[in-house]
Write an enzyme that holds these catalytic residues in place. Structure first.
Site, PDB file in Angstrom:
ATOM      1  CE  LYS A 171       0.351  -1.154  -7.835  1.00  0.00           C
ATOM      2  NZ  LYS A 171       1.785  -1.206  -7.594  1.00  0.00           N
ATOM      3  CB  SER A 193       0.614   2.074  -3.766  1.00  0.00           C
ATOM      4  OG  SER A 193       1.604   1.066  -3.777  1.00  0.00           O
ATOM      5  CG  HIS A 195       5.821  -0.486  -6.298  1.00  0.00           C
ATOM      6  ND1 HIS A 195       5.445  -0.091  -7.558  1.00  0.00           N
ATOM      7  CD2 HIS A 195       6.272  -1.748  -6.439  1.00  0.00           C
ATOM      8  CE1 HIS A 195       5.673  -1.072  -8.413  1.00  0.00           C
ATOM      9  NE2 HIS A 195       6.175  -2.082  -7.757  1.00  0.00           N
ATOM     10  NE  ARG A 198       9.985   1.510  -6.982  1.00  0.00           N
ATOM     11  CZ  ARG A 198      11.206   1.336  -7.464  1.00  0.00           C
ATOM     12  NH1 ARG A 198      11.815   0.192  -7.307  1.00  0.00           N
ATOM     13  NH2 ARG A 198      11.813   2.301  -8.114  1.00  0.00           N
ATOM     14  CG  ASP A 226      -0.887  -1.331  -3.156  1.00  0.00           C
ATOM     15  OD1 ASP A 226      -0.223  -0.380  -2.715  1.00  0.00           O
ATOM     16  OD2 ASP A 226      -0.612  -1.901  -4.218  1.00  0.00           O
ATOM     17  N   GLY A 228       0.721  -3.662   2.606  1.00  0.00           N
ATOM     18  CA  GLY A 228       0.525  -4.249   3.932  1.00  0.00           C
ATOM     19  C   GLY A 228      -0.885  -4.706   4.237  1.00  0.00           C
ATOM     20  CB  ILE A 229      -4.099  -4.711   2.346  1.00  0.00           C
ATOM     21  CG1 ILE A 229      -4.048  -3.203   2.073  1.00  0.00           C
ATOM     22  CG2 ILE A 229      -5.526  -5.209   2.604  1.00  0.00           C
ATOM     23  CD1 ILE A 229      -4.648  -2.319   3.138  1.00  0.00           C
ATOM     24  NE  ARG A 250       5.387  -7.245   0.085  1.00  0.00           N
ATOM     25  CZ  ARG A 250       6.203  -6.532   0.852  1.00  0.00           C
ATOM     26  NH1 ARG A 250       7.468  -6.861   0.923  1.00  0.00           N
ATOM     27  NH2 ARG A 250       5.741  -5.492   1.512  1.00  0.00           N
TER      28      ARG A 250
HETATM   29  C1  LIG Z   1       6.510 -10.179  -6.890  1.00  0.00           C
HETATM   30  C2  LIG Z   1       5.942  -8.790  -7.027  1.00  0.00           C
HETATM   31  C3  LIG Z   1       5.820  -8.243  -8.284  1.00  0.00           C
HETATM   32  C4  LIG Z   1       5.260  -6.962  -8.443  1.00  0.00           C
HETATM   33  N1  LIG Z   1       5.148  -6.445  -9.689  1.00  0.00           N
HETATM   34  C5  LIG Z   1       4.551  -5.248  -9.861  1.00  0.00           C
HETATM   35  C6  LIG Z   1       4.370  -4.706 -11.160  1.00  0.00           C
HETATM   36  O1  LIG Z   1       4.781  -5.271 -12.167  1.00  0.00           O
HETATM   37  N2  LIG Z   1       3.692  -3.521 -11.262  1.00  0.00           N
HETATM   38  C7  LIG Z   1       3.242  -2.850 -10.161  1.00  0.00           C
HETATM   39  O2  LIG Z   1       2.636  -1.788 -10.310  1.00  0.00           O
HETATM   40  N3  LIG Z   1       3.427  -3.320  -8.919  1.00  0.00           N
HETATM   41  C8  LIG Z   1       4.065  -4.496  -8.747  1.00  0.00           C
HETATM   42  N4  LIG Z   1       4.244  -4.979  -7.475  1.00  0.00           N
HETATM   43  C9  LIG Z   1       3.763  -4.194  -6.311  1.00  0.00           C
HETATM   44  C10 LIG Z   1       2.352  -4.589  -5.918  1.00  0.00           C
HETATM   45  O3  LIG Z   1       1.449  -4.306  -6.955  1.00  0.00           O
HETATM   46  C11 LIG Z   1       1.870  -3.815  -4.670  1.00  0.00           C
HETATM   47  O4  LIG Z   1       1.917  -2.433  -4.887  1.00  0.00           O
HETATM   48  C12 LIG Z   1       2.665  -4.134  -3.419  1.00  0.00           C
HETATM   49  O5  LIG Z   1       3.071  -5.485  -3.375  1.00  0.00           O
HETATM   50  C13 LIG Z   1       1.823  -3.794  -2.200  1.00  0.00           C
HETATM   51  O6  LIG Z   1       2.487  -4.001  -1.016  1.00  0.00           O
HETATM   52  P1  LIG Z   1       2.312  -5.343  -0.101  1.00  0.00           P
HETATM   53  O7  LIG Z   1       2.961  -6.452  -0.844  1.00  0.00           O
HETATM   54  O8  LIG Z   1       3.008  -4.975   1.160  1.00  0.00           O
HETATM   55  O9  LIG Z   1       0.834  -5.550   0.088  1.00  0.00           O
HETATM   56  C14 LIG Z   1       4.843  -6.229  -7.304  1.00  0.00           C
HETATM   57  C15 LIG Z   1       4.995  -6.789  -6.040  1.00  0.00           C
HETATM   58  C16 LIG Z   1       5.554  -8.052  -5.889  1.00  0.00           C
HETATM   59  C17 LIG Z   1       5.718  -8.625  -4.495  1.00  0.00           C
END
Ligand SMILES: Cc1cc2nc3c(=O)[nH]c(=O)nc-3n(C[C@H](O)[C@H](O)[C@H](O)COP(=O)(O)O)c2cc1C
Length: 300
Positions: A171, A193, A195, A198, A226, A228-229, A250
């Site tokens: 990922k 992604s 993330h 970041r 992933d 913004g979906i 989110r």
């Molecule tokens: C509260 C929260 C916790 C997250 N924790 C992790 C995690 O532990 N491991 C991980 O790979 N991604 C984590 N993510 C990222 C999500 O898996 C994902 O990549 C990201 O939220 C996608 O973007 P979006 O929120 O705009 O759709 C986290 C995201 C949020 C909002």
């Protein structure tokens, strides 16, 4: 981490996704079938939950948000993901009955990485993986909620993949270079992604997706997108640009907070209905048929 950047990768990503438009093709079209095959499992649609962590209990309810959305994933028959957590919480996620992929952090404590993969396999995880985009932070290697992270070499990743019978998911791939390395190391899926932004000015996953999809052609590596979906149209565009599935993130939080599992079920159902409508209107009867021939790109 606070950036000095004046822009936001999430905003750039949304803008890019909204610049992609969809043609219609009604003649000879029928209602689309959303059924999706993934790692030998049959799922209701190509929508997945995000690898989330650190969600508490909402509105005084008994279960954590992580367990609630896992229950929704099971009830919707979609593939479930979870992120950073200890084994006891992971067990609770597995106990929901959701087919779950455990994404383990790139912990500096390599024993912990290996222990979490082994625990996941023994507990009945559907697959395991690592978010390689959470290695670096403002002070070098990141520290996530008190836990140090570290670099991940090709040899380290290959050894994780060899240590498990489960499919391995990488990922945080955002380049052809990492996608090709992931395939060479034996990963069975990648998540394209950034993330949730970041890295400042991170390329929108859907912008790099066609190049990644071309580079992985014929290599038996599934592609998930992933960031913004938040609609069936977003999922459709991901499929059209070369993904096998897309993960909501989110965008599901308001439904989760308000109504727990039932809220996420409604939200996933809405996205699936939108996707079926768009696929049908664009002339694609099956998920694997969707291609980019119906997309139009607006000038920046
Ligand atoms: C509260 C929260 C916790 C997250 N924790 C992790 C995690 O532990 N491991 C991980 O790979 N991604 C984590 N993510 C990222 C999500 O898996 C994902 O990549 C990201 O939220 C996608 O973007 P979006 O929120 O705009 O759709 C986290 C995201 C949020 C909002």
């Amino acid at each position: 981490m606070e950036y000095t950047s004046i822009s936001d990768a999430n905003v750039i990503t949304r803008k890019y996704m909204d610049s992609i438009l969809i043609e219609s093709r009604y003649i000879d079209s029928v209602t689309a079938d959303l059924t999706t095959e993934f790692f030998g499992g049959k799922f209701s649609c190509p929508v997945m939950t995000p690898a989330f962590s650190h969600l508490g209990q909402y509105a005084g309810r008994e279960l954590t948000g992580l367990e609630e959305y896992s229950i929704a994933a099971k009830n919707c028959n979609i593939l479930n993901f979870c992120g950073m957590m200890e084994n006891d919480l992971f067990q609770k996620i597995i106990d929901t009955g959701a087919k779950t992929v455990r994404i383990v952090k790139p912990y500096a404590d390599n024993g912990k990485v290996r222990d979490q993969f082994a625990y996941a396999e023994a507990a009945g995880a559907f697959a395991v993986g690592m978010d390689i985009d959470h290695i670096f932070g403002a002070n070098g290697y990141d520290n996530v909620v008190g836990e140090d992270m570290t670099f991940q070499t090709s040899d380290m990743i290959r050894s994780y993949i060899e240590s498990t019978k489960l499919p391995f998911v990488i990922k945080g791939v955002l380049s052809v270079a990492d996608a090709v390395k992931s395939a060479e190391l034996g990963a069975k899926a990648i998540i394209v992604s950034h993330h949730h932004g970041r890295v400042p000015y991170a390329v929108p996953p859907m912008m790099v997706l066609p190049d990644i999809s071309r580079a992985l052609m014929g290599k038996d590596v599934k592609i998930i997108v992933d960031c913004g979906i938040g609609s069936g149209a977003d999922v459709f565009k991901a499929l059209a640009l070369g993904a096998d599935a897309a993960a909501i993130g989110r965008s599901m939080l308001p439904s989760l907070e308000k109504e727990g599992a039932a809220g996420v079920e409604k939200y996933v159902g809405k996205i699936a209905s939108e996707l079926r409508y768009i696929m049908s209107s664009a002339g694609f009867a099956a998920v694997s048929d969707v291609d980019s021939s119906v997309l139009r790109f607006m000038a920046p």
